[in-house]
Design a protein around this motif. Structure first.
Motif, mmCIF file in Angstrom:
data_model
loop_
_atom_site.group_PDB
_atom_site.id
_atom_site.type_symbol
_atom_site.label_atom_id
_atom_site.label_comp_id
_atom_site.label_asym_id
_atom_site.label_seq_id
_atom_site.Cartn_x
_atom_site.Cartn_y
_atom_site.Cartn_z
ATOM 1 N N VAL A 1 -74.674 69.465 46.250
ATOM 2 C CA VAL A 1 -73.553 68.813 45.492
ATOM 3 C C VAL A 1 -72.418 69.770 45.280
ATOM 4 N N GLU A 2 -71.188 69.250 45.492
ATOM 5 C CA GLU A 2 -70.159 70.350 45.071
ATOM 6 C C GLU A 2 -69.351 69.767 43.934
ATOM 7 N N THR A 3 -69.544 70.687 43.106
ATOM 8 C CA THR A 3 -68.974 70.486 41.778
ATOM 9 C C THR A 3 -67.768 71.247 41.191
ATOM 10 N N LYS A 4 -66.874 70.878 40.130
ATOM 11 C CA LYS A 4 -65.941 71.840 39.982
ATOM 12 C C LYS A 4 -66.482 73.389 39.673
ATOM 13 N N ALA A 5 -67.636 73.365 39.299
ATOM 14 C CA ALA A 5 -68.198 74.591 39.000
ATOM 15 C C ALA A 5 -68.725 75.448 40.494
ATOM 16 N N GLY A 6 -68.296 74.615 41.743
ATOM 17 C CA GLY A 6 -69.133 75.182 42.912
ATOM 18 C C GLY A 6 -70.263 74.295 43.465
ATOM 19 N N LYS A 7 -70.719 74.648 44.520
ATOM 20 C CA LYS A 7 -71.669 74.082 45.280
ATOM 21 C C LYS A 7 -72.953 74.537 44.697
ATOM 22 N N VAL A 8 -73.939 73.442 44.330
ATOM 23 C CA VAL A 8 -75.088 73.462 43.863
ATOM 24 C C VAL A 8 -76.341 72.837 44.417
ATOM 25 N N ASP A 9 -77.443 73.307 44.580
ATOM 26 C CA ASP A 9 -78.635 72.620 45.299
ATOM 27 C C ASP A 9 -79.110 71.926 44.376
ATOM 28 N N ALA A 10 -79.299 70.778 44.397
ATOM 29 C CA ALA A 10 -79.989 69.696 43.479
ATOM 30 C C ALA A 10 -81.171 68.904 44.222
ATOM 31 N N ILE A 11 -81.743 68.189 43.136
ATOM 32 C CA ILE A 11 -82.707 67.138 43.298
ATOM 33 C C ILE A 11 -82.356 65.924 43.121
ATOM 34 N N LYS A 12 -82.303 65.222 44.384
ATOM 35 C CA LYS A 12 -81.647 63.545 43.852
ATOM 36 C C LYS A 12 -82.841 62.755 43.444
ATOM 37 N N VAL A 13 -82.494 61.888 42.239
ATOM 38 C CA VAL A 13 -83.358 61.057 41.739
ATOM 39 C C VAL A 13 -82.729 59.641 41.749
ATOM 40 N N GLU A 14 -83.423 58.386 41.928
ATOM 41 C CA GLU A 14 -83.094 57.093 41.908
ATOM 42 C C GLU A 14 -83.595 56.482 40.762
ATOM 43 N N ARG A 15 -82.842 55.751 39.974
ATOM 44 C CA ARG A 15 -83.553 54.768 39.278
ATOM 45 C C ARG A 15 -84.075 53.439 39.889
ATOM 46 N N VAL A 16 -85.418 53.268 39.768
ATOM 47 C CA VAL A 16 -85.934 52.162 40.317
ATOM 48 C C VAL A 16 -85.944 50.903 39.595
ATOM 49 N N ARG A 17 -85.380 49.774 40.520
ATOM 50 C CA ARG A 17 -85.074 48.430 39.731
ATOM 51 C C ARG A 17 -85.825 47.342 40.822
ATOM 52 N N ASP A 18 -86.206 46.231 40.383
ATOM 53 C CA ASP A 18 -86.280 45.135 41.322
ATOM 54 C C ASP A 18 -85.376 44.388 41.720
ATOM 55 N N PRO A 19 -85.187 44.618 43.288
ATOM 56 C CA PRO A 19 -83.882 44.182 43.638
ATOM 57 C C PRO A 19 -83.642 42.743 43.488
ATOM 58 N N THR A 20 -84.810 41.965 43.314
ATOM 59 C CA THR A 20 -84.693 40.448 43.222
ATOM 60 C C THR A 20 -84.162 40.107 41.881
ATOM 61 N N GLN A 21 -84.119 41.138 40.834
ATOM 62 C CA GLN A 21 -83.895 40.976 39.299
ATOM 63 C C GLN A 21 -82.506 41.687 39.099
ATOM 64 N N ASN A 22 -82.407 42.885 39.606
ATOM 65 C CA ASN A 22 -81.080 43.599 39.173
ATOM 66 C C ASN A 22 -80.791 44.531 40.563
ATOM 67 N N LYS A 23 -79.711 44.154 41.158
ATOM 68 C CA LYS A 23 -79.118 45.027 42.282
ATOM 69 C C LYS A 23 -78.187 46.157 41.893
ATOM 70 N N ARG A 24 -78.302 46.567 40.556
ATOM 71 C CA ARG A 24 -77.451 47.766 40.283
ATOM 72 C C ARG A 24 -78.224 48.988 40.882
ATOM 73 N N ILE A 25 -77.514 49.936 41.452
ATOM 74 C CA ILE A 25 -78.100 51.314 41.827
ATOM 75 C C ILE A 25 -77.566 52.456 41.183
ATOM 76 N N THR A 26 -78.228 53.223 40.740
ATOM 77 C CA THR A 26 -78.060 54.201 40.063
ATOM 78 C C THR A 26 -78.873 55.770 40.406
ATOM 79 N N VAL A 27 -78.218 56.710 40.820
ATOM 80 C CA VAL A 27 -78.779 57.923 41.642
ATOM 81 C C VAL A 27 -78.362 59.008 40.704
ATOM 82 N N LEU A 28 -78.931 60.121 40.484
ATOM 83 C CA LEU A 28 -78.826 61.248 39.763
ATOM 84 C C LEU A 28 -78.991 62.516 40.796
ATOM 85 N N TRP A 29 -78.375 63.564 40.304
ATOM 86 C CA TRP A 29 -78.686 64.937 40.737
ATOM 87 C C TRP A 29 -78.822 66.018 39.855
ATOM 88 N N PHE A 30 -80.023 66.602 39.962
ATOM 89 C CA PHE A 30 -80.229 67.734 38.814
ATOM 90 C C PHE A 30 -80.248 69.189 39.586
#
Length: 236
Positions: free
Chosen positions: A169-198
């Motif tokens: 991930v390229e941030t204002k502090a430079g490029k960092v190696d990150a773990i990509k994590v997704e919030r899991v939701r039932d697509p039939t109930q909620n189609k919002r997508i949330t992804v985080l990088w640590f």
């Protein structure tokens, strides 16, 4: 729309491993792709003299502001919430929530929009702020899927996550190696997508968050600057 961006901002969290908590600060910028609107957010973790930790979050944008404070203690490998305060102001609907976690009585009491709250409390339950620290600990421990019981006013919701892999991930502090994590939701109930990088090399500091709403609107939150163990975050 304002509520959606504030929700995304509220997912920001500090770099922490539950067994080795240390004070941190981090600043973020937030951009709303469909509109010329931006915001900022700051989060801090401090320790009191009585072994109580305080996790504070503040976010502001042109039309609204949000603040969130949690206090908790650490018992072995668990975070035990003590108090939780949330307040949102500005245009549109305002909201205020105050919760007290009584582990001796095993009960959560307080108010949510002036309505009384009373929820049975079991070990493993967390508030809407401290669960984020538990998530980072689990990512650091190498877990691939996680589930948390989160007290939200008078309700207890299940938050599920899964690890998608690694990514730079390229941030204002430079490029960092990150773990990509997704919030899991039932697509039939909620189609919002949330992804985080640590960030792997910075105690799993959250460096980016992307949220896509059901109407297609997209929000991106990016690390501006931060410190980990007293050192400024710097990428390659």
């Amino acid at each position: 729309m304002r509520r959606a961006l504030l929700f995304a901002l509220a997912l920001l969290t500090l770099p922490v491993h539950a067994a080795e908590l240390k004070p941190f600060t981090a600043s973020y910028t937030a951009d709303w792709k469909q509109l010329p609107m931006s915001g900022t957010a700051e989060r801090s973790l401090t320790k009191g003299n009585d072994d109580t930790w305080t996790l504070s979050f503040k976010a502001s944008m042109m039309i609204a502001n949000l603040s969130e404070d949690s206090t908790f203690t650490v018992d072995k490998d668990a975070l035990l919430p003590k108090t939780y305060h949330f307040e949102r102001g500005g245009l549109g609907k305002t909201k205020k929530m105050d919760l007290d976690f009584d582990w001796s009585q095993k009960m959560v009491t307080g108010t949510d929009r002036n309505d009384p709250v009373k929820v049975p409390l079991n070990r493993g339950m967390v508030d809407k702020s401290t669960y984020q620290l538990v998530l980072q600990r689990d990512v650091a421990a190498g877990k691939k899927s996680m589930s948390y019981q989160v007290v939200d006013g008078g309700d207890v919701d299940t938050y599920d996550f899964r690890v998608l892999g690694t990514e730079q991930v390229e941030t204002k502090a430079g490029k960092v190696d990150a773990i990509k994590v997704e919030r899991v939701r039932d697509p039939t109930q909620n189609k919002r997508i949330t992804v985080l990088w640590f960030a792997k090399d910075w105690d799993y500091l959250l460096v980016r968050l992307q949220q896509v709403e059901t109407d297609g609107k997209e929000y991106n939150i990016m690390l501006q600057d931060g410190t980990v163990a007293g050192k400024a975050v710097k990428g390659s």
